[in-house]
Scaffold this motif. Structure first.
Motif, PDB file in Angstrom:
ATOM      1  N   HIS A 120     -38.072 -10.340 -14.936  1.00  0.00           N
ATOM      2  CA  HIS A 120     -38.017 -10.908 -13.586  1.00  0.00           C
ATOM      3  C   HIS A 120     -38.267  -9.795 -12.570  1.00  0.00           C
ATOM      4  O   HIS A 120     -37.700  -8.711 -12.674  1.00  0.00           O
ATOM      5  N   CYS A 172     -32.687 -10.370  -6.427  1.00  0.00           N
ATOM      6  CA  CYS A 172     -31.939 -10.657  -7.662  1.00  0.00           C
ATOM      7  C   CYS A 172     -31.519  -9.345  -8.323  1.00  0.00           C
ATOM      8  O   CYS A 172     -30.441  -9.251  -8.916  1.00  0.00           O
ATOM      9  N   CYS A 227     -33.190 -17.991  -7.199  1.00  0.00           N
ATOM     10  CA  CYS A 227     -34.179 -17.041  -6.686  1.00  0.00           C
ATOM     11  C   CYS A 227     -35.261 -17.787  -5.901  1.00  0.00           C
ATOM     12  O   CYS A 227     -35.814 -18.771  -6.384  1.00  0.00           O
ATOM     13  N   ASP A 228     -35.577 -17.246  -4.706  1.00  0.00           N
ATOM     14  CA  ASP A 228     -36.603 -17.869  -3.851  1.00  0.00           C
ATOM     15  C   ASP A 228     -37.935 -18.000  -4.583  1.00  0.00           C
ATOM     16  O   ASP A 228     -38.723 -18.903  -4.307  1.00  0.00           O
ATOM     17  N   HIS A 235     -29.834 -16.773  -2.041  1.00  0.00           N
ATOM     18  CA  HIS A 235     -30.585 -16.025  -3.052  1.00  0.00           C
ATOM     19  C   HIS A 235     -29.647 -15.085  -3.823  1.00  0.00           C
ATOM     20  O   HIS A 235     -28.958 -14.282  -3.212  1.00  0.00           O
TER      21      HIS A 235
END
Ligand SMILES: [Zn+2]
Length: 369
Positions: free
Chosen positions: A107, A112, A84-85, A75
């Motif tokens: 986001h 992240c 990103c998960d 990640h």
């Protein structure tokens, strides 16, 4: 005389007829260097299924993580895009794991830790605790198949690949681990009937890094919004790559990996850059028609009992980097000494020549006087 002419004609005709045939036979031999046939999957031939993941059995991505070896890829920032998960979903109506891709200014993810960027993802059979990796499924040799619908948008590509923890070891060619790219879908912009396969070994840095790849025109659009099967037969003497059961490439470059490797299904996005196989990727735009989605319906893996005696452990191979680095440094030092010696000899010779010239001009001056 007429008889002799006829004999010469017959011999010439025979040679002319035989030459193309022998050339064709040579080409045929090259093409048929490897056995390209698909495995029989029969018990009698030693085949045993080791993974049978049909994602239509699940209703949430959590269920997938809890009941299979598949976990999210590391990640965070990869190159220019984030893995990103939150981009990894399970579409129950589709019966597939779907990896989404978006460009956004909003986001929301603590890992992240950025609001703006390009976000996508991947799944793999390894689990991550920080930087620590643990394989949840890894295998040397066998048959590996993924049934996927590749993203059809520009600026991106998906891939099904096998990776080894020891790919970074230098020496031993690719036998101590090879990145095996079963397919990479970077052809959508200009060559949608083509597919690419690649092998990478001996770390990823010069001067030791080696790779070989191949592009095949399958004659059909692989970006048609349908599911296609991409697969690999990894035998002790060869890799054979297939698209929908048809062989597209075979190779034993790197000497064929002998160590267990884990599986990866990932997306990468490089806007307006050159992607794998020199393909111009074009720009990336968000889409609501599903063309940026990477859908994975099934993954199957088989092992053959007859391959098992060829398996080696990562630890049985030594990393030769330090030894090779020392050898290169020694060769460079010797080269520098030889070069300095040559320069010194040239300088000496020039000086001697000059001295001779001066001496002879002085003699001629005295004799002239
Ligand atoms: Zn994230």
């Amino acid at each position: 005389m007429v008889k002799l002419k006829r004999i010469i004609c017959i011999i010439t005709a025979a040679i002319c007829a035989a030459l193309p045939l022998s050339l064709a036979a040579c080409r045929g031999d090259r093409k048929n260097k490897f056995d390209l046939s698909m495995p029989t999957f029969s018990k009698e031939d030693g085949w045993v299924q080791t993974m049978d993941d049909d994602f239509s059995r699940f209703s949430t991505i959590r269920e997938v993580y809890d009941n299979t070896a598949w976990k999210p890829s590391p990640h965070g920032l990869r190159k220019t895009e984030y893995w990103c998960d939150k981009m990894i979903t399970l579409d129950a109506s589709e019966g597939a794991v779907v990896i989404k891709s978006i460009k956004t200014e909003n986001h929301d993810c603590d890992v992240c830790n950025t609001k703006s960027g390009i976000f996508t993802g991947g799944i793999e059979t390894a689990d991550y605790d920080g930087d620590r990796r643990k394989e949840t499924f890894a295998q040397a040799y066998g048959y590996f198949e993924a049934e996927v619908r590749v993203p059809r948008a520009s600026g991106m590509w998906s891939a099904f690949w096998l990776q080894s923890y020891s790919v970074g070891k230098v020496g031993n060619k690719g036998r101590d681990g090879t990145e095996i790219d079963i397919y990479e879908s970077s052809f959508v912009a200009k060559n949608p009937t083509k597919t690419g396969n690649a092998l990478h070994w001996d770390a990823y840095d010069a001067p030791y890094y080696r790779m070989t790849d191949n592009v095949t025109d399958t004659g059909k659009n692989l970006y048609d919004g349908e599911y296609h099967k991409y697969s690999l037969l990894w035998a002790p003497d060869r890799y054979v790559f297939y698209v929908d059961g048809t062989p597209v490439w075979a190779s034993d470059d790197g000497g064929v990996s002998t160590v267990a490797q884990y599986l990866k299904l990932t997306v990468e996005i490089r806007e307006n850059k050159i992607g794998p196989y020199g393909q111009k990727l074009g720009g990336f735009e968000n889409s609501s028609d599903g063309s940026t989605d990477f859908s994975i319906r099934k993954v199957s893996v088989w092992q053959n009992e007859n391959f098992k005696s060829h398996i080696m452990s990562d630890g049985s191979y030594q990393d030769m980097k330090k030894t090779y680095d020392k050898a290169i440094a020694a060769a460079c030092a010797i080269g520098a000494i030889i070069a300095a010696g040559i320069v010194w000899l040239i300088v000496l010779s020039v000086k001697r020549l000059r001295k001779k010239k001066v001496a002879s001009s002085e003699i001629s001056k005295v004799s002239n006087d």
